[in-house]
Design an enzyme around this catalytic site. Structure first.
Site, PDB file in Angstrom:
ATOM      1  N   GLU A 102      -2.642  -9.103   3.659  1.00 25.62           N
ATOM      2  CA  GLU A 102      -2.540  -9.602   5.495  1.00 25.62           C
ATOM      3  C   GLU A 102      -4.277  -9.538   5.423  1.00 25.62           C
ATOM      4  O   GLU A 102      -4.603  -9.752   6.308  1.00 25.62           O
ATOM      5  CB  GLU A 102      -2.118  -8.967   5.372  1.00 25.62           C
ATOM      6  CG  GLU A 102      -2.383  -7.545   6.678  1.00 25.62           C
ATOM      7  CD  GLU A 102      -2.614  -6.731   5.438  1.00 25.62           C
ATOM      8  OE1 GLU A 102      -3.027  -5.543   5.305  1.00 25.62           O
ATOM      9  OE2 GLU A 102      -2.028  -6.597   4.321  1.00 25.62           O
TER      10      GLU A 102
ATOM     11  N   HIS B 205      -4.191  -5.357  -0.233  1.00 22.87           N
ATOM     12  CA  HIS B 205      -3.293  -5.840   1.052  1.00 22.87           C
ATOM     13  C   HIS B 205      -4.095  -6.992   1.243  1.00 22.87           C
ATOM     14  O   HIS B 205      -5.407  -8.129   1.047  1.00 22.87           O
ATOM     15  CB  HIS B 205      -4.453  -4.960   2.488  1.00 22.87           C
ATOM     16  CG  HIS B 205      -4.121  -3.783   2.776  1.00 22.87           C
ATOM     17  ND1 HIS B 205      -3.414  -3.488   3.808  1.00 22.87           N
ATOM     18  CD2 HIS B 205      -4.896  -2.649   1.941  1.00 22.87           C
ATOM     19  CE1 HIS B 205      -3.696  -1.720   3.904  1.00 22.87           C
ATOM     20  NE2 HIS B 205      -3.830  -1.329   2.603  1.00 22.87           N
TER      21      HIS B 205
ATOM     22  N   CYS C  54       0.714  -1.546   0.446  1.00 22.94           N
ATOM     23  CA  CYS C  54       0.100   0.247   0.122  1.00 22.94           C
ATOM     24  C   CYS C  54       0.816   1.069  -0.656  1.00 22.94           C
ATOM     25  O   CYS C  54       1.864   1.902  -1.273  1.00 22.94           O
ATOM     26  CB  CYS C  54      -0.970   0.017   1.182  1.00 22.94           C
ATOM     27  SG  CYS C  54      -1.936   0.622   0.949  1.00 22.94           S
TER      28      CYS C  54
END
Length: 370
Positions: free
Chosen positions: A346, A344, A258
């Site tokens: 995660e 993202h 990001c």
């Protein structure tokens, strides 16, 4: 459920447009920031505690917010980071046995002002058509001119440095100190689940403040480096960009997510720009240009990397493309051990299509150690 009459509340956009709602908790309040929206059907706690949302008024497009309460261990940071909450239906009760509080209690603990009973469908449509902009939410509905003056004092997100507002003040460690790999992470707004994903892959992480130098990070003798997600415009982050350049020049393994992805682009002389209304949700399609496979991803960004400049760069290739608008979803350097993604991997509560990127980082660390 609370049945008392709720206080009226107002949403005033910087272009003068007004929407109305009711104050959550029947109390006075006010908040300012850039208004944006997230299309996720779940995961509101992770959204509210994501440091990348610092300084933003969050509009949730899901019609019901708060149904399953909150749970302390699901925070992505040390507390709520949004500037304020705007939603349609707010649930004062929760129905999850494992929850430790209601959303109202969570917001009260974090001093977050929220308004409900808003026509969020109309508000989101307006943002999509006219772009993200600053706004003020308030129960002071009879003093619109005063609110307009207050709103003029809110800084524009374009050019705004916010990493310093959410970064750790001192270095700290995460994971097992006896792990196989050592990763130095630059915290420009890091999410806890990123650290968890690295630790689960046998990495011990030392997290450094946003303004840490390359020399300070290198002194720990890590096997690789990580640049985190975070809020605001990447261009003012001169220190982080310098760190990225030095890591690249020394050919250390480097992974960015990001804001970290944008910093890596800037370190390569590739510009970033503020998007019309950004990408925020948990069902954004991305194409992996190496495998040809599609991935459903979690995204949260209001800035993007210039695609033409990336394509023209002799040592950078686009590895992933966001299919909704063709923007850069990921990049890698051809001659260096460097890669990054705009989204993202995660993601908590999901999706997990892109979690393989953490495995790729570990593989890069292993090859560098060999």
């Amino acid at each position: 459920m609370k049945y008392q009459a709720k206080r009226k509340a107002i949403i005033l956009l910087e272009d003068g447009t007004i929407f109305y709602g009711k104050a959550v908790g029947n109390k006075d309040g006010k908040a300012t920031g850039e208004v944006c929206f997230n299309t996720g059907m779940t995961g509101y706690q992770e959204i509210f505690t994501d440091p990348s949302y610092f300084g933003q008024l969050m509009v949730t497009t899901n019609a019901h917010i708060g149904n399953y309460g909150t749970r302390e261990e699901e925070n992505e940071s040390d507390g709520a980071k949004i500037a304020g909450l705007i939603c349609k239906n707010f649930s004062y009760t929760q129905a999850r046995p494992s929850a430790d509080s209601t959303l109202e209690q969570f917001l009260d603990r974090n001093n977050i002002f929220a308004i409900s009973d808003v026509d969020t469908r109309a508000l989101v449509t307006y943002i999509r058509e006219n772009g993200a902009m600053n706004a003020i939410i308030s129960t002071d509905v009879d003093n619109v001119e005063k609110l307009k003056e207050e709103l003029k004092q809110v800084p524009n997100m374009d050019g705004l440095e916010l990493a310093s507002k959410v970064s750790t003040a001192e270095p700290y460690f995460y994971g097992d100190e006896n792990a196989k790999y050592k990763v130095a992470a630059l915290d420009v707004g890091i999410k806890t689940n990123i650290l968890r994903n690295l630790a689960e892959r046998d990495a011990y992480i030392k997290v450094f403040p946003y303004d840490a130098t390359y020399e300070e990070m290198k002194e720990w003798n890590p096997d690789g480096y990580f640049l985190s997600n975070g809020p605001g415009d990447p261009q003012p982050l001169d220190s982080a960009i310098k760190v990225a350049k030095t890591i690249i020049d020394n050919d250390h393994p480097l992974f960015g997510i990001c804001l970290g992805h944008q910093i890596i682009a800037l370190a390569n002389g590739i510009n970033t720009y503020k998007m019309h209304h950004g990408h925020r949700g948990i069902n954004h399609p991305v194409k992996n240009m190496k495998t040809g496979k599609g991935e459903i991803t979690s995204q949260n960004h209001g800035f993007s990397v210039d695609k033409e400049q990336t394509e023209a760069h002799p040592d950078v290739e686009i590895t992933h493309v966001c299919l909704n608008d063709g923007t850069v979803g990921g990049l890698a350097m051809k001659s260096k051990n460097v890669f990054s993604v705009q989204y993202h991997p995660e993601a908590s509560p999901g999706p997990h299509d892109a979690s393989y990127l953490f495995d790729e980082f570990i593989e890069r660390l292993e090859r560098a150690k060999a």
